[in-house]
Design an enzyme around this catalytic site. Structure first.
Site, PDB file in Angstrom:
ATOM      1  N   GLU A 151       0.869  -1.167   0.000  1.00 49.16           N
ATOM      2  CA  GLU A 151       0.000   0.000   0.000  1.00 49.16           C
ATOM      3  C   GLU A 151       0.904   1.214   0.000  1.00 49.16           C
ATOM      4  OE1 GLU A 151      -3.167  -0.172  -0.479  1.00 49.16           O
ATOM      5  OE2 GLU A 151      -3.306  -2.348  -0.266  1.00 49.16           O
TER       6      GLU A 151
ATOM      7  N   ASN B 121       5.130  -4.814   2.375  1.00 50.95           N
ATOM      8  CA  ASN B 121       6.017  -4.178   1.414  1.00 50.95           C
ATOM      9  C   ASN B 121       6.731  -2.986   2.049  1.00 50.95           C
ATOM     10  OD1 ASN B 121       6.162  -1.843  -0.883  1.00 50.95           O
ATOM     11  ND2 ASN B 121       6.611  -3.852  -1.728  1.00 50.95           N
TER      12      ASN B 121
ATOM     13  N   ASP C 151      14.698   0.635  -0.140  1.00 48.88           N
ATOM     14  CA  ASP C 151      14.133   0.509   1.198  1.00 48.88           C
ATOM     15  C   ASP C 151      15.257   0.252   2.202  1.00 48.88           C
ATOM     16  OD1 ASP C 151      11.552   0.747   0.089  1.00 48.88           O
ATOM     17  OD2 ASP C 151      11.658  -1.348  -0.544  1.00 48.88           O
TER      18      ASP C 151
ATOM     19  N   SER D 155      13.359  -7.629  -4.115  1.00 48.84           N
ATOM     20  CA  SER D 155      13.059  -7.443  -5.539  1.00 48.84           C
ATOM     21  C   SER D 155      14.353  -7.478  -6.334  1.00 48.84           C
ATOM     22  CB  SER D 155      12.397  -6.079  -5.775  1.00 48.84           C
ATOM     23  OG  SER D 155      11.133  -6.049  -5.175  1.00 48.84           O
TER      24      SER D 155
ATOM     25  N   THR E 161       3.997  -3.588 -17.312  1.00 46.27           N
ATOM     26  CA  THR E 161       2.763  -3.607 -16.512  1.00 46.27           C
ATOM     27  C   THR E 161       2.345  -2.201 -16.117  1.00 46.27           C
ATOM     28  OG1 THR E 161       1.771  -4.307 -14.426  1.00 46.27           O
ATOM     29  CG2 THR E 161       4.170  -4.107 -14.446  1.00 46.27           C
TER      30      THR E 161
ATOM     31  N   GLY F 275       2.847  -8.109 -15.049  1.00 45.79           N
ATOM     32  CA  GLY F 275       2.095  -8.388 -16.280  1.00 45.79           C
ATOM     33  C   GLY F 275       1.651  -9.829 -16.426  1.00 45.79           C
TER      34      GLY F 275
ATOM     35  N   VAL G 225      -0.608  -8.860  -9.159  1.00 52.09           N
ATOM     36  CA  VAL G 225      -1.442  -7.856  -8.506  1.00 52.09           C
ATOM     37  C   VAL G 225      -2.805  -7.846  -9.208  1.00 52.09           C
ATOM     38  CG1 VAL G 225      -1.691  -5.464  -7.762  1.00 52.09           C
ATOM     39  CG2 VAL G 225       0.608  -6.448  -7.992  1.00 52.09           C
TER      40      VAL G 225
ATOM     41  N   CYS H 262       5.513 -18.185 -47.943  1.00 51.79           N
ATOM     42  CA  CYS H 262       4.374 -18.084 -47.016  1.00 51.79           C
ATOM     43  C   CYS H 262       3.587 -19.383 -46.964  1.00 51.79           C
ATOM     44  CB  CYS H 262       3.456 -16.932 -47.423  1.00 51.79           C
ATOM     45  SG  CYS H 262       4.244 -15.317 -47.267  1.00 51.79           S
TER      46      CYS H 262
HETATM   47  N1  3NM Z   1       6.641  -5.203  -8.642  1.00 52.34           N
HETATM   48  P1  3NM Z   1       0.598  -6.836 -12.184  1.00 52.34           P
HETATM   49  S1  3NM Z   1       6.093  -5.310 -11.094  1.00 52.34           S
HETATM   50  C1  3NM Z   1       4.474  -4.785  -7.535  1.00 52.34           C
HETATM   51  O1  3NM Z   1       9.064  -5.600 -11.151  1.00 52.34           O
HETATM   52  C2  3NM Z   1       5.292  -5.014  -8.718  1.00 52.34           C
HETATM   53  O2  3NM Z   1       9.326  -5.677  -9.032  1.00 52.34           O
HETATM   54  C3  3NM Z   1       7.191  -5.350  -9.820  1.00 52.34           C
HETATM   55  O3  3NM Z   1       1.467  -6.004 -11.143  1.00 52.34           O
HETATM   56  C4  3NM Z   1       8.633  -5.552 -10.032  1.00 52.34           C
HETATM   57  O4  3NM Z   1       0.599  -8.257 -11.721  1.00 52.34           O
HETATM   58  C5  3NM Z   1       4.822  -5.067 -10.024  1.00 52.34           C
HETATM   59  O5  3NM Z   1      -0.761  -6.209 -12.085  1.00 52.34           O
HETATM   60  C6  3NM Z   1       3.413  -4.919 -10.441  1.00 52.34           C
HETATM   61  O6  3NM Z   1       1.223  -6.652 -13.526  1.00 52.34           O
HETATM   62  C7  3NM Z   1       2.823  -6.205 -10.929  1.00 52.34           C
HETATM   63 MG    MG Z   2       9.973  -0.992  -2.099  1.00 53.43          MG
END
Ligand code: 3NM
Ligand code: MG
Length: 518
Positions: free
Chosen positions: A46, A75, A95, A114, A140, A173, A200, A440
């Protein structure tokens, strides 16, 4: 009391975002439904909440996740995790540093990092983190400030390079239409594959989060219908054992005749008629349709079918059509052949071809000319090994041999590879390159061959190419006084006749003819 973390199962990892909730639905309801559907770990993400409401929300969500045995991670915020007494945190490189986080949270807490590059993967592996989230896999809208997409190949490279085993999820994505493709394409040859996927919007924004989670989990645990069986022990192509290859051609063509596979062509206006005629001549059933609304239905109407996507006169508007067709064929386990016509010619074509390979789904066969394939390779498509097997030269007297050498060198050469095995095919006739659509329509033949057998895709394609080129050779040799083949026009007609004739012979089981394969 110190939280005892439930075991970490990363199979289906839900990251929250309250801003994506459909109107009228609470995060609590959504998380509960998602866990019922199969979510195995939840991250509360959030970005806009102040500390107090963030802690309150974390406590309410934890009251749901904990009795269900699903870990809750926060997070960015170690303080929120501590205040809510949940199982851990997920942090990025902006962070708190992981050593401090670990010291504050203790050894039993779960800490995830991450990772969006090999360098970050190395740092993560050297740290005390429990898992990594690799992303974004695909572009995404959910995280506008995300790094550039890694695509499945980037995820695979990171997994392959990890210096220590580290459970990993991919994020970014991911949806039910691409989850199998991402899991399959990101699997490294000899390192641990992804432990799961993180989403997400695919769950939070879904109308039915429980069903969405169940769907994602089932898909991610089911081998994709198009995944090839374990590599065959057969080595017939490396020693080029001609009788076996010929028998494969015969069986493939006979089976096409028997099963009459439907080949859905999404192809260019120039070659439609010829491609349809070639498909009919080998015994398939062509349908030419560019309608996005019927693409999924076309994958469903025949038991044996395939989809051919030919980019010949495409535009960026066609993305939706391609995605619809590939997704449904992937879902049903039907083959998709992609012909990246003119991929190198313009940036638009190069981008569109790259988009198809990365985002439209899983492509069984890419059929292109040298320039097209080189362009795709430059886009990061892996092309492995050039262990091409030359067919043995059959020399007659010296003069014949020299003439043949020159003829061979100037002839169209087809190279077929599945990444492990590579075959050089040197039959066919130069006139093929003078009739539009000959390349083709080979796509049509490959699609028909795959539609009837995908046990060994390389063999099916080889059978298709050989049959097609044998027809061309027979056409050029079929000239008589009454039916002269004088150039491209008469060759085109004779070629179509011979495609038909070769297919007929195979259907009749006449395998004793000696095609001029050399
Ligand atoms: N972290 P959705 S991409 C929260 O690359 C988050 O670390 C990411 O959202 C990263 O599933 C992302 O809707 C969003 O595409 C993913
Ligand atoms: Mg962060």
């Amino acid at each position: 009391e110190p939280p005892t973390a439930p075991p970490l199962d990363l199979s289906l990892y839900l990251v929250t975002s309250s801003s994506l909730l459909p109107a009228g639905r609470s995060l609590e309801d959504t998380v509960e439904a998602a866990i019922k559907g199969g979510v195995t770990v939840v991250q509360l993400r959030e970005k806009t909440l102040d500390t107090r409401p963030f802690v309150d929300l974390a406590k309410r969500i934890h009251a749901i996740t904990r009795p269900l045995g699903v870990p809750l991670l926060i997070n960015d915020r170690v303080d929120v995790a501590l205040a809510a007494g949940c199982e851990g945190v997920h942090i990025g490189w902006d962070d708190i540093d992981i050593d401090t986080a670990r010291r504050l949270l203790g050894p039993a807490s779960i800490i995830g990092l991450s990772v969006s590059s090999q360098a970050e993967a190395d740092l993560a592996a050297a740290s005390s983190c429990d898992y990594i989230g690799i992303g974004p896999v695909l572009p995404t809208p959910t995280k506008p400030d995300a790094n550039p997409p890694l695509y499945s190949s980037g995820v695979r490279d990171i997994l392959a390079s990890l210096p220590r085993p580290l459970p990993a999820v991919a994020i970014g994505g991911i949806s039910s239409s691409n989850v199998q493709s991402i899991l399959y394409k990101s699997r490294p040859p000899s390192a641990t594959p992804l432990a799961g996927i993180a989403v997400v919007s695919a769950i939070i924004a879904a109308d039915d989060p429980e069903a969405a989670a169940a769907d994602l989990l089932t898909l991610s645990r089911t081998p994709p219908p198009w995944a090839p069986p374990p590599p065959s022990q057969t080595t017939i192509f490396t020693d080029f054992y001609l009788p076996l290859i010929i028998s494969r051609v015969v069986t493939t063509l006979r089976t096409i005749k028997e099963r009459k596979p439907l080949v859905h062509h999404i192809t260019n206006a120039v070659v439609r008629t010829f491609s349809a005629n070639v498909t009919l001549a080998i015994g398939g059933s062509p349908i030419m349709s560019d309608a996005v609304d019927e693409a999924p239905a076309l994958a469903n109407i025949a038991p044996h079918s395939a989809c051919l996507i030919n980019m010949g006169t495409a535009s960026l508007d066609d993305k939706q059509l391609y995605a619809a067709a590939v997704t449904e064929n992937n879902r049903l386990g039907k083959p998709v052949v992609f012909d990246p016509v003119g991929a190198g010619a313009t940036p638009m074509r190069r981008d569109l071809a790259a988009w198809i390979l990365r985002e439209a789904g899983y492509i069984d066969v890419i059929k292109g000319n040298e320039g097209e394939i080189r362009t795709l390779a430059g886009e990061g498509v892996q092309m492995k090994g050039v262990d091409a097997t030359d067919p043995p030269a059959s020399c007659g007297d010296e003069l014949v041999s020299i003439v043949r050498q020159v003829a061979r060198r100037e002839r169209p050469t087809d190279i077929l590879s599945d990444g492990t095995r590579t075959v050089l095919v040197r039959n066919g006739h130069p006139l093929q390159s003078l009739i539009t659509g000959a390349g083709c329509a080979l796509g049509s033949v490959l699609a028909a061959a795959l539609a009837v057998s995908r046990d060994d895709k390389l063999s099916s394609c080889l059978a298709g190419i050989l049959a097609y080129n044998i027809a061309a050779e027979r056409a050029s040799a079929s000239s008589t006084d009454e039916r002269p083949v004088r150039g491209p026009g008469s060759f085109s007609a004779a070629f179509l006749d011979e495609v038909y004739e070769v297919a007929e012979m195979c259907a009749r089981g006449q395998s004793e003819w000696t095609g001029p394969v050399n």
